[in-house]
Design an enzyme around this catalytic site. Structure first.
Site, short mmCIF file in Angstrom:
data_model
loop_
_atom_site.label_atom_id
_atom_site.label_comp_id
_atom_site.label_asym_id
_atom_site.label_seq_id
_atom_site.Cartn_x
_atom_site.Cartn_y
_atom_site.Cartn_z
N ARG B 53 70.56 30.34 -67.13
CA ARG B 53 70.12 31.13 -68.28
C ARG B 53 69.27 30.32 -69.25
NH1 ARG B 53 74.34 32.72 -66.20
NH2 ARG B 53 75.18 30.67 -66.65
N THR B 54 69.76 29.16 -69.64
CA THR B 54 69.05 28.40 -70.67
C THR B 54 67.66 28.00 -70.17
OG1 THR B 54 71.16 27.55 -71.48
CG2 THR B 54 69.19 26.39 -72.19
N LYS B 82 66.26 6.77 -59.46
CA LYS B 82 65.95 5.35 -59.24
C LYS B 82 66.55 4.47 -60.35
CE LYS B 82 61.50 6.74 -57.30
NZ LYS B 82 60.07 6.88 -57.61
N ARG B 103 68.45 19.13 -71.40
CA ARG B 103 69.86 19.37 -71.03
C ARG B 103 70.35 18.10 -70.34
NH1 ARG B 103 73.15 23.64 -68.87
NH2 ARG B 103 72.46 24.74 -70.72
N HIS B 131 75.06 22.82 -78.46
CA HIS B 131 74.11 23.70 -77.75
C HIS B 131 73.52 24.65 -78.80
CE1 HIS B 131 72.08 25.82 -74.72
NE2 HIS B 131 73.07 26.11 -73.89
#
Lengths: 153, 300
Positions: B53-54, B82, B103, B131
């Site tokens: 969703r985000t 890496k 995120r 959030h």
């Protein structure tokens, strides 16, 4: 000469940290990165009588003056401490520690999921609260056992 | 709203929130009016953990404003694999884009990223931390369905690790809201959030049973009890069932109770709630697009 002074000998040059909260002397040594391995001359008095604190610790370090960072962290575990700078056996500077607004690079965050515990090019930073400190990155608050989180070398 | 970065809901004043929500309402009414508002703007999507969703709503929002997005892709296919630091990753992406949506699984990641770049960083979820853009769409949904005056809200589920809960709790202190937190003892709000709520003078109560408070609520915000947080499966089983709502249980609630959930849900809201007038979680998810359009238009 008082009984306390007799127990811990005078130093020629260095720092005397007095009025440390009783029982915190070893944590003070940890903050200063002193574990005896590099030959520093250190005298420690623990739980000696004190008019102001009841019981106090004293640490005398020969040939070493403290950095502001070290004093800032000291203030968190020994808020009543006094710092005496000694040169040629005379105290040339004496001041109490004061709690800073923040401490940087001296405590490690106990939150294992905090970004500062990863391999990132930042120092830890903690806001100093009335009681305890708070990680500026993840907001974790530490109230107890601050000394256990000291990472300064 | 004039912030260089959006890292935490604690940054948001009532004026900031209302400006975004007012703009979101305008955009929802007439999305065509802003179809070219951010032409030539490029948004970097840096998602270090899965998101549906985000991520999709930021992508959609930017494109509906006439701009475009570039996606870092999965961690497995990026330089992170890496061993590149987050600080280096965002410094590189800063050179490609006009803003970075981040995120990350670690708390404080967005804060750290913001210290290394000059383009705006928008926190799209940092571990169990914050959030804030979810909070803006949550607040939009609350305002549209229940308003902010004399509001009683229950927030139930995993309050310890639930970043949407932490952000929402902070943001609600700007309003005349009584907050009730319902969770197992082991998943109650973290000390830092309780500290902030106390400092702000918020009206807050904590409960272990939803029945203690259900009939007084105007809004019930449900989050998933996360099985993986419990060291012992038996401990999870003991509490999980207590934090599940169904249509029958909601008969004790106010007729106009609004039930919300940041999604995804597992079994904490029974499917029979979907058919009631209480269910607002899909509308809540849809609100992600106009709210993020409004936010991007404000912040960029």
């Amino acid at each position: 000469m008082t009984e306390t002074e007799l127990r811990v000998s005078k130093i020629e040059n260095g720092t005397v940290i007095d009025h440390i909260t009783g029982g915190q002397a070893l944590n003070v040594l940890a903050i200063l990165g002193i574990d005896g391995s590099s030959g520093e001359e250190v005298s420690v008095g623990m739980n000696v009588p004190s008019d102001r604190l009841g019981r106090k610790d004293i640490v005398k370090v020969e040939g070493r003056e403290l950095s502001q960072n070290e004093v800032d962290v000291l203030s968190l575990i020994a808020p009543a401490a006094t710092i005496n700078i000694v040169r040629d056996f005379d105290v040339i500077e004496k001041h109490r520690v004061s709690r800073p607004e923040a401490v940087t690079g001296v405590l490690s965050c106990p939150n294992a999921n905090c970004i500062t515990t990863e391999n990132e090019p930042v120092e830890s930073r903690f806001e100093v609260l009335e009681e305890g400190v708070r990680c500026a990155y993840c907001d974790t608050i530490i109230r107890d056992s601050l000394a256990a989180h000291i990472s300064v070398a | 709203m004039r912030h260089d970065h959006l890292i935490s809901a604690k940054q948001l004043s009532r004026d900031d929130i209302e400006a975004v929500l007012d703009r979101a309402a305008e955009i929802a009414d007439d999305p065509g009016a802003v179809a070219d508002a951010r032409e030539d703007t490029l948004l970097g999507l840096c998602f270090f953990e899965p998101s549906t969703r985000t991520k999709m709503s930021f992508d959609t929002a930017m494109k509906r404003l006439g701009g475009d997005t570039v996606d870092m892709g999965s961690v497995e296919s990026s330089s992170v694999k890496k061993g590149e630091s987050l600080a280096d990753t965002v410094r590189v992406i800063e050179g490609y884009t006009d803003a970075v949506v981040l995120r990350h699984p670690s708390e404080g990641a967005a804060k750290l990223a913001s210290e290394f770049v000059d383009v705006p960083v928008i926190n799209a979820g940092d571990g169990a931390g914050q959030h804030p853009t979810q909070t803006l769409l949550d607040l939009h949904t609350i305002r549209e369905n229940a308003g902010f005056e004399d509001l009683t809200i229950g927030i139930m589920g995993d309050l310890k690790y639930g970043r949407t809960v932490h952000s929402l709790a902070h943001a609600l202190t700007n309003f005349d809201v009584s907050q009730h937190f319902i969770s197992p003892e082991s998943l109650r709000l973290p000390r830092s959030v309780r500290f902030d709520l106390h400092e702000s003078g918020a009206q807050v109560r904590e409960h272990t049973e939803i029945e203690e408070v259900l009939e007084t609520l105007d809004v019930l915000y449900v989050t998933r009890i996360q099985r993986e947080r419990f060291p012992d499966e038996n401990e999870y089983r003991q509490v999980a069932g207590q934090y599940r709502i169904d249509a029958e249980m909601l008969e004790a609630a106010k007729d106009d109770l609004t039930v919300m959930h940041p999604l995804p849900r597992v079994d904490e809201i029974a499917p029979d709630v979907d058919d009631t007038d209480h269910a607002t979680y899909f509308e809540q998810a849809h609100n992600g697009v106009p709210v993020r359009m409004a936010l991007l238009d404000e912040i960029l």
